[in-house]
Motif scaffolding. Structure first.
Motif, mmCIF file in Angstrom:
data_model
loop_
_atom_site.group_PDB
_atom_site.id
_atom_site.type_symbol
_atom_site.label_atom_id
_atom_site.label_comp_id
_atom_site.label_asym_id
_atom_site.label_seq_id
_atom_site.Cartn_x
_atom_site.Cartn_y
_atom_site.Cartn_z
ATOM 1 N N ILE B 72 0.854 -1.202 0.000
ATOM 2 C CA ILE B 72 0.000 0.000 0.000
ATOM 3 C C ILE B 72 0.891 1.254 0.000
ATOM 4 N N GLY B 73 1.956 1.208 0.787
ATOM 5 C CA GLY B 73 2.890 2.329 0.820
ATOM 6 C C GLY B 73 3.528 2.571 -0.536
ATOM 7 N N ASP B 74 3.925 1.476 -1.196
ATOM 8 C CA ASP B 74 4.529 1.600 -2.531
ATOM 9 C C ASP B 74 3.521 2.135 -3.548
ATOM 10 N N LEU B 75 2.270 1.726 -3.387
ATOM 11 C CA LEU B 75 1.221 2.257 -4.277
ATOM 12 C C LEU B 75 1.049 3.760 -4.068
ATOM 13 N N ALA B 76 1.015 4.147 -2.800
ATOM 14 C CA ALA B 76 0.821 5.571 -2.474
ATOM 15 C C ALA B 76 1.966 6.418 -3.029
ATOM 16 N N GLU B 77 3.157 5.826 -3.042
ATOM 17 C CA GLU B 77 4.328 6.561 -3.527
ATOM 18 C C GLU B 77 4.610 6.285 -5.003
ATOM 19 N N LYS B 78 3.658 5.611 -5.655
ATOM 20 C CA LYS B 78 3.754 5.333 -7.104
ATOM 21 C C LYS B 78 5.008 4.546 -7.465
ATOM 22 N N LYS B 79 5.412 3.662 -6.573
ATOM 23 C CA LYS B 79 6.610 2.857 -6.848
ATOM 24 C C LYS B 79 6.267 1.568 -7.578
ATOM 25 N N ILE B 80 5.011 1.150 -7.507
ATOM 26 C CA ILE B 80 4.613 -0.073 -8.200
ATOM 27 C C ILE B 80 3.382 0.195 -9.048
ATOM 28 N N SER B 81 3.195 -0.685 -10.014
ATOM 29 C CA SER B 81 2.041 -0.556 -10.889
ATOM 30 C C SER B 81 1.642 -1.948 -11.373
ATOM 31 N N PHE B 82 0.419 -2.091 -11.810
ATOM 32 C CA PHE B 82 -0.059 -3.384 -12.297
ATOM 33 C C PHE B 82 -1.270 -3.132 -13.177
ATOM 34 N N ASP B 83 -1.707 -4.164 -13.856
ATOM 35 C CA ASP B 83 -2.837 -4.010 -14.772
ATOM 36 C C ASP B 83 -4.158 -4.418 -14.144
ATOM 37 N N THR B 84 -4.102 -5.422 -13.288
ATOM 38 C CA THR B 84 -5.321 -5.910 -12.634
ATOM 39 C C THR B 84 -5.039 -6.178 -11.164
ATOM 40 N N ALA B 85 -5.936 -5.716 -10.321
ATOM 41 C CA ALA B 85 -5.868 -6.039 -8.893
ATOM 42 C C ALA B 85 -7.068 -6.905 -8.546
ATOM 43 N N ILE B 86 -6.805 -7.935 -7.774
ATOM 44 C CA ILE B 86 -7.888 -8.772 -7.262
ATOM 45 C C ILE B 86 -7.813 -8.682 -5.734
ATOM 46 N N ALA B 87 -8.808 -8.070 -5.143
ATOM 47 C CA ALA B 87 -8.777 -7.861 -3.690
ATOM 48 C C ALA B 87 -9.839 -8.721 -3.024
ATOM 49 N N PHE B 88 -9.451 -9.391 -1.960
ATOM 50 C CA PHE B 88 -10.385 -10.222 -1.197
ATOM 51 C C PHE B 88 -10.855 -9.451 0.034
ATOM 52 N N ALA B 89 -12.143 -9.609 0.353
ATOM 53 C CA ALA B 89 -12.680 -8.953 1.555
ATOM 54 C C ALA B 89 -13.734 -9.842 2.200
ATOM 55 N N HIS B 90 -13.631 -10.002 3.493
ATOM 56 C CA HIS B 90 -14.693 -10.715 4.212
ATOM 57 C C HIS B 90 -15.123 -9.940 5.458
ATOM 58 N N ASN B 91 -14.609 -8.729 5.595
ATOM 59 C CA ASN B 91 -14.993 -7.898 6.748
ATOM 60 C C ASN B 91 -14.858 -6.425 6.354
ATOM 61 N N ASP B 92 -15.208 -5.556 7.289
ATOM 62 C CA ASP B 92 -15.159 -4.117 7.019
ATOM 63 C C ASP B 92 -13.735 -3.666 6.663
ATOM 64 N N ALA B 93 -12.753 -4.266 7.328
ATOM 65 C CA ALA B 93 -11.362 -3.893 7.045
ATOM 66 C C ALA B 93 -10.988 -4.232 5.601
ATOM 67 N N GLY B 94 -11.486 -5.364 5.121
ATOM 68 C CA GLY B 94 -11.204 -5.752 3.743
ATOM 69 C C GLY B 94 -11.770 -4.748 2.753
#
Lengths: 97, 152
Positions: B72-94
């Motif tokens: 998440i830190g690398d994303l915020a600082e634009k250090k990484i990139s990708f074409d597709t993200a698949i995020a799993f969630a089973h609670n409010d935090a997710g």
């Protein structure tokens, strides 16, 4: 400055939803700043649903901290340096984005 | 060739491992995606990474694994990139993590909502993404069918 896990902190809420943590800040503080997800605070990028409310009271900073297994914590940390930095950023004080 | 590879970067964001179906289906997804030519990275908390390392000791299924919060830190600082993200969630935090990912990166985002409260969690999503919702804790069969429709 240290990372969040090592901070001397008071846990105001734990295991709450993100919405509950925002509502707590909005109900309990008059000095509130709204930031976006990824905003850097105490060397950590904040996880959250925008707008993310940060409450301030003198040198105390109240902010959400979300962990995957434990939900959102609302933490209160006294840090004059970080409080000064936040105030100097001229952050958004209105909820609207 | 490099351009082709860059277009196939997929990152799996795994939440808390307390819903067992997440581990099994993410191993399956990683396997399928690699087989189809995607480059797969898994971003997860330390518990999930330990589970993956024990479940897949020779990394036949899960390749590159990185710490979720560092990612998440690398994303915020634009250090990484990708074409597709698949995020799993089973609670409010997710859902909170998925919202953050959506905010920080403009790629295709597929949100996989699982667990007993899947339908209620779905109502919390107010950002643009593709959703796969299955009220399951242990049984991966219906979830697998839905994900196969997305990727196969």
């Amino acid at each position: 400055m240290t990372c969040v896990e090592d901070l001397d902190k008071e846990v105001i809420l734990q295991g709450s939803s993100f919405k509950e943590s925002r509502e707590y800040v909005e109900a309990g503080f008059t000095e509130i700043y709204y930031v976006d997800p990824g905003f850097r605070l105490f060397e950590k990028h904040i996880i959250g649903i925008p707008p993310i409310a940060i409450g301030m009271d003198h040198d105390f900073i109240v902010f959400p901290f979300t962990k995957p297994c434990y939900g959102t914590f609302l933490l209160k940390v006294e840090d004059a340096e970080e409080a000064k930095r936040l105030r100097s950023l001229k952050l958004n004080t209105k909820k609207g984005r | 060739m490099n351009e082709q590879k860059e277009k196939n970067e997929v990152i799996l964001f795994l939440g808390c491992p307390e819903v067992p179906v997440q581990m099994g289906i993410s191993l399956y997804l990683s396997y399928i995606l690699v087989k189809k030519g995607y480059s797969v990275t898994v971003a997860a908390n330390p518990s999930v990474i330990k589970l993956a390392r024990v479940s897949d000791p020779e990394r036949h299924y899960m390749g590159r694994m990185i710490d979720l919060d560092h990612c998440i830190g690398d994303l915020a600082e634009k250090k990484i990139s990708f074409d597709t993200a698949i995020a799993f969630a089973h609670n409010d935090a997710g859902i909170t993590y998925a919202t953050t990912i959506r905010y920080l990166h403009a790629s295709r985002l597929i949100l996989v909502i699982i667990g007993r409260n899947a339908e209620d969690l779905k109502k919390l999503v107010d950002f643009q993404c593709e959703m796969v919702v299955e009220k399951t804790v242990h049984n991966p069969v219906e979830l697998k069918k839905k994900l196969d429709e997305v990727f196969l």
